[in-house]
Design a protein around this motif. Structure first.
Motif, PDB file in Angstrom:
ATOM      1  N   VAL A  22       0.607  -0.774   0.169  1.00  0.00           N
ATOM      2  CA  VAL A  22      -0.205  -0.287  -0.362  1.00  0.00           C
ATOM      3  C   VAL A  22       0.749   1.342   0.308  1.00  0.00           C
ATOM      4  O   VAL A  22       0.641   2.218  -0.996  1.00  0.00           O
ATOM      5  CB  VAL A  22      -0.565   0.070   0.868  1.00  0.00           C
ATOM      6  CG1 VAL A  22      -1.680   1.458   1.448  1.00  0.00           C
ATOM      7  CG2 VAL A  22      -1.615  -0.857   1.287  1.00  0.00           C
ATOM      8  N   ARG A  23       1.840   0.843   0.942  1.00  0.00           N
ATOM      9  CA  ARG A  23       2.368   2.595   0.745  1.00  0.00           C
ATOM     10  C   ARG A  23       3.552   2.720  -0.696  1.00  0.00           C
ATOM     11  O   ARG A  23       3.717   3.756  -0.885  1.00  0.00           O
ATOM     12  CB  ARG A  23       4.007   1.999   1.704  1.00  0.00           C
ATOM     13  CG  ARG A  23       3.613   2.794   3.219  1.00  0.00           C
ATOM     14  CD  ARG A  23       4.851   2.825   4.011  1.00  0.00           C
ATOM     15  NE  ARG A  23       4.914   1.189   3.971  1.00  0.00           N
ATOM     16  CZ  ARG A  23       4.487   1.032   5.582  1.00  0.00           C
ATOM     17  NH1 ARG A  23       3.622   1.058   6.411  1.00  0.00           N
ATOM     18  NH2 ARG A  23       4.853  -1.080   6.081  1.00  0.00           N
ATOM     19  N   GLU A  24       3.899   1.459  -1.291  1.00  0.00           N
ATOM     20  CA  GLU A  24       4.412   2.050  -2.919  1.00  0.00           C
ATOM     21  C   GLU A  24       3.204   2.432  -3.312  1.00  0.00           C
ATOM     22  O   GLU A  24       3.851   3.649  -4.780  1.00  0.00           O
ATOM     23  CB  GLU A  24       4.529   0.267  -2.834  1.00  0.00           C
ATOM     24  CG  GLU A  24       4.746   0.462  -4.890  1.00  0.00           C
ATOM     25  CD  GLU A  24       5.378  -0.489  -5.076  1.00  0.00           C
ATOM     26  OE1 GLU A  24       6.008  -1.146  -6.263  1.00  0.00           O
ATOM     27  OE2 GLU A  24       6.123  -2.234  -3.840  1.00  0.00           O
ATOM     28  N   LEU A  25       1.888   2.162  -3.231  1.00  0.00           N
ATOM     29  CA  LEU A  25       1.178   2.707  -4.428  1.00  0.00           C
ATOM     30  C   LEU A  25       0.953   4.310  -4.406  1.00  0.00           C
ATOM     31  O   LEU A  25       1.037   4.941  -4.690  1.00  0.00           O
ATOM     32  CB  LEU A  25      -0.067   1.657  -3.801  1.00  0.00           C
ATOM     33  CG  LEU A  25      -0.132   0.507  -4.738  1.00  0.00           C
ATOM     34  CD1 LEU A  25      -1.755  -0.392  -4.412  1.00  0.00           C
ATOM     35  CD2 LEU A  25      -0.489   0.600  -6.700  1.00  0.00           C
ATOM     36  N   VAL A  26       0.477   4.197  -2.307  1.00  0.00           N
ATOM     37  CA  VAL A  26       0.739   5.339  -2.046  1.00  0.00           C
ATOM     38  C   VAL A  26       1.698   6.539  -2.826  1.00  0.00           C
ATOM     39  O   VAL A  26       1.331   7.919  -3.091  1.00  0.00           O
ATOM     40  CB  VAL A  26       0.328   5.554  -0.698  1.00  0.00           C
ATOM     41  CG1 VAL A  26       0.742   7.343  -0.067  1.00  0.00           C
ATOM     42  CG2 VAL A  26      -0.756   5.134  -0.222  1.00  0.00           C
ATOM     43  N   GLU A  27       2.720   6.044  -2.319  1.00  0.00           N
ATOM     44  CA  GLU A  27       4.584   6.708  -3.056  1.00  0.00           C
ATOM     45  C   GLU A  27       3.853   6.806  -4.866  1.00  0.00           C
ATOM     46  O   GLU A  27       4.274   8.626  -5.207  1.00  0.00           O
ATOM     47  CB  GLU A  27       5.472   6.213  -2.574  1.00  0.00           C
ATOM     48  CG  GLU A  27       5.596   6.440  -0.768  1.00  0.00           C
ATOM     49  CD  GLU A  27       5.150   7.688  -0.107  1.00  0.00           C
ATOM     50  OE1 GLU A  27       6.346   8.474  -1.426  1.00  0.00           O
ATOM     51  OE2 GLU A  27       5.120   7.683   0.569  1.00  0.00           O
ATOM     52  N   THR A  28       3.655   5.757  -5.210  1.00  0.00           N
ATOM     53  CA  THR A  28       3.700   6.093  -6.635  1.00  0.00           C
ATOM     54  C   THR A  28       3.268   7.349  -7.386  1.00  0.00           C
ATOM     55  O   THR A  28       3.275   7.971  -7.710  1.00  0.00           O
ATOM     56  CB  THR A  28       3.821   5.311  -6.847  1.00  0.00           C
ATOM     57  OG1 THR A  28       4.447   4.498  -7.258  1.00  0.00           O
ATOM     58  CG2 THR A  28       3.078   4.640  -8.854  1.00  0.00           C
ATOM     59  N   ARG A  29       1.627   7.496  -6.869  1.00  0.00           N
ATOM     60  CA  ARG A  29       0.658   8.519  -6.507  1.00  0.00           C
ATOM     61  C   ARG A  29       1.350   9.806  -6.288  1.00  0.00           C
ATOM     62  O   ARG A  29       1.115  10.580  -6.562  1.00  0.00           O
ATOM     63  CB  ARG A  29      -0.556   7.920  -6.131  1.00  0.00           C
ATOM     64  CG  ARG A  29      -0.984   6.630  -7.257  1.00  0.00           C
ATOM     65  CD  ARG A  29      -3.264   6.265  -6.363  1.00  0.00           C
ATOM     66  NE  ARG A  29      -3.914   7.445  -7.002  1.00  0.00           N
ATOM     67  CZ  ARG A  29      -4.562   7.764  -8.291  1.00  0.00           C
ATOM     68  NH1 ARG A  29      -4.169   6.225  -9.132  1.00  0.00           N
ATOM     69  NH2 ARG A  29      -4.940   8.686  -8.705  1.00  0.00           N
ATOM     70  N   LYS A  30       1.553   9.963  -5.365  1.00  0.00           N
ATOM     71  CA  LYS A  30       1.929  11.162  -4.202  1.00  0.00           C
ATOM     72  C   LYS A  30       2.978  12.280  -5.780  1.00  0.00           C
ATOM     73  O   LYS A  30       3.094  12.898  -6.291  1.00  0.00           O
ATOM     74  CB  LYS A  30       2.625  11.102  -3.248  1.00  0.00           C
ATOM     75  CG  LYS A  30       2.161  10.497  -1.828  1.00  0.00           C
ATOM     76  CD  LYS A  30       2.455  10.144  -1.077  1.00  0.00           C
ATOM     77  CE  LYS A  30       3.553  11.112  -0.602  1.00  0.00           C
ATOM     78  NZ  LYS A  30       4.566  10.788   0.610  1.00  0.00           N
ATOM     79  N   GLU A  31       4.196  11.192  -6.663  1.00  0.00           N
ATOM     80  CA  GLU A  31       5.462  11.259  -7.286  1.00  0.00           C
ATOM     81  C   GLU A  31       4.564  12.324  -8.096  1.00  0.00           C
ATOM     82  O   GLU A  31       3.802  12.863  -8.710  1.00  0.00           O
ATOM     83  CB  GLU A  31       6.267   9.839  -7.974  1.00  0.00           C
ATOM     84  CG  GLU A  31       7.008   9.671  -6.667  1.00  0.00           C
ATOM     85  CD  GLU A  31       7.762   8.769  -7.357  1.00  0.00           C
ATOM     86  OE1 GLU A  31       7.614   8.290  -7.994  1.00  0.00           O
ATOM     87  OE2 GLU A  31       8.518   8.095  -5.883  1.00  0.00           O
ATOM     88  N   SER A  32       3.297  11.166  -8.967  1.00  0.00           N
ATOM     89  CA  SER A  32       2.555  12.303 -10.170  1.00  0.00           C
ATOM     90  C   SER A  32       1.196  13.300  -9.299  1.00  0.00           C
ATOM     91  O   SER A  32       1.065  13.649 -11.010  1.00  0.00           O
ATOM     92  CB  SER A  32       1.593  10.371 -10.831  1.00  0.00           C
ATOM     93  OG  SER A  32       2.099   9.200 -11.025  1.00  0.00           O
ATOM     94  N   ALA A  33       1.339  12.624  -8.629  1.00  0.00           N
ATOM     95  CA  ALA A  33       0.168  14.090  -8.194  1.00  0.00           C
ATOM     96  C   ALA A  33       0.481  15.405  -7.881  1.00  0.00           C
ATOM     97  O   ALA A  33       0.619  16.514  -8.376  1.00  0.00           O
ATOM     98  CB  ALA A  33      -0.668  13.716  -6.552  1.00  0.00           C
TER      99      ALA A  33
END
Length: 415
Positions: A286-297
């Motif tokens: 989950v953290r990896e998914l959140v971090e990936t979306r944070k970078e894109s955001a």
């Protein structure tokens, strides 16, 4: 300079305002600039522009009475009226109203009040209807509905509706009585003087309180987006009657589908998939998914044409987002009514008690996907990822700035 004789109450109303604010207000009223001391400026505005000032203060009371959030007001002024964000760095409702006056859009005050409430719940109380509602002549159609319900049927709970229509978008601001209330009071309060006798008599008065809800209606390419300013569980009969008469739509709530946030679906599915895989660590996945979306955001934020301070603030809020817990509710598979686990550092928590992480992984694997909620922290506020969207974990709302960041994180991203 001619002598002035201002109303003391008007002077008092202006006394907390800064000199810069007063100078801007004077320019709005007079079309000119002025260079005098602050106290003198207050006297001039209160005396020479008394009528304009009273109208301005009346408009402010409207904003205050409806508790308009300045940040959501800013969103409306920028997105709907096209006012530059640089002009919208306001500190309070007075400055928000002043910008409206400076832009010669005071006629949009009611729209600001109504629409800002919808901005506040955007993506929280938002639903899709697979039919494009006809908004033509909506004011007249609402008037016919009010004539039907208030006069022809004479329903026990009359209502008033303000319509704010603009092309393919409309907002309906509804006030409706709900029952009759009775309050005890001293009889002398009903007299002109209100002088209290030695032993006042007790009497009473009846009144009919009002409740309020705002409905946003926006046409889309494949139907209509409908937004409610609050939960509708006590409004369904009224709203279904309204939509049946005005839009010829029956059984509205059976047809509505909650708007789904793409990021919520992605993260929730990732969590469930990780729990089902023996080799995967759910929290890490989950953290990896959140971090990936944070970078894109964050990349998306920098591509927007916003002032630097707004971009930097939004980036900092996005950087602060982290997974801090889980909640499982009403899950028959695990026999759970409600279970919540929250920690600033889940890894440390799992290391503290031997076997807790493995047991929790097994627990998540058994739970139904739709009943698992992840909890994220953004700065000092908690939000849970619902089955289709996100909601504050506690209370009804989070800070407007944090809401903007969460919507960016969980919205459509070009990843």
């Amino acid at each position: 300079m001619e002598p002035v004789n201002p109303d003391p109450e008007l002077q008092e109303a202006l006394s907390p305002r800064s000199k810069k604010f007063l100078e801007r207000l004077y320019t709005v009223f007079s079309g000119e600039s002025i260079d005098v001391k602050r106290e003198t400026l207050i006297e001039i505005i209160a005396d020479r522009h008394e009528d304009q000032l009273r109208a301005f203060l009346d408009d402010y009371e409207k904003l205050s009475d409806r508790n308009v959030n300045r940040r959501y007001g800013e969103e409306y002024l920028h997105e709907s009226l096209g006012i530059d964000r640089e002009k919208l760095d306001v500190k309070n409702r007075y400055e928000l109203l002043l910008v409206l006056y400076e832009e010669d859009r005071a006629d949009k005050l009611d729209s600001l009040i109504i629409r800002s409430e919808l901005f506040a719940v955007k993506n929280e109380q938002e639903f899709q209807l697979d039919e494009e509602l006809d908004l033509a002549n909506i004011e007249e159609r609402v008037r016919r509905f009010l004539r039907h319900t208030n006069q022809e049927e004479q329903k026990l709970d009359p209502m008033a509706i303000t319509v704010d229509a603009d092309g393919d978008s409309a907002a309906l601001d509804i006030h409706q009585e709900y029952g009759r209330k009775y309050a005890k009071t001293f009889a002398f309060r009903k007299t002109a003087s209100q002088d209290c006798p030695v032993n006042p008599d007790i009497t009473g008065r009846q009144y009919y309180p009002l409740r309020n809800i705002t409905i946003g209606i926006d046409q889309t390419d494949d139907g209509t987006t409908i937004t409610f300013s609050k939960a509708t569980d006590k409004w369904e009969e009224t709203i279904e009657d309204l939509f049946s008469h005005v839009f010829d739509v029956d059984d509205l709530f059976e047809r509505l589908e909650e708007t789904k946030a793409p990021g919520v679906e992605q993260i929730q599915q990732g969590a469930k998939q990780a729990a089902e895989e023996d080799e995967a660590d759910t929290a890490d996945s989950v953290r990896e998914l959140v971090e990936t979306r944070k970078e894109s955001a964050i990349e998306q934020v920098h591509e927007q044409d916003d002032p630097d301070e707004i971009t930097e603030d939004l980036e900092q809020r996005l950087e602060s987002v982290q997974l801090v817990g889980y909640t499982v509710s009403d899950d028959q598979s695990t026999g759970t009514h409600e279970f919540t686990i929250i920690a600033d550092n889940l890894d440390e928590l799992f290391e503290t008690v031997e076997g807790i992480e493995l047991s929790f992984e097994e627990y998540l694997e058994k739970a139904e996907e739709d009943n698992i909620r992840l909890v994220l922290r953004i700065q000092n506020e908690l939000v849970k990822l619902d089955s289709a969207d996100w909601k504050p974990l506690r209370g009804n709302r989070i800070a407007a700035e944090n809401k903007k960041a969460i919507e960016t994180l969980l919205g459509d991203l070009d990843e």
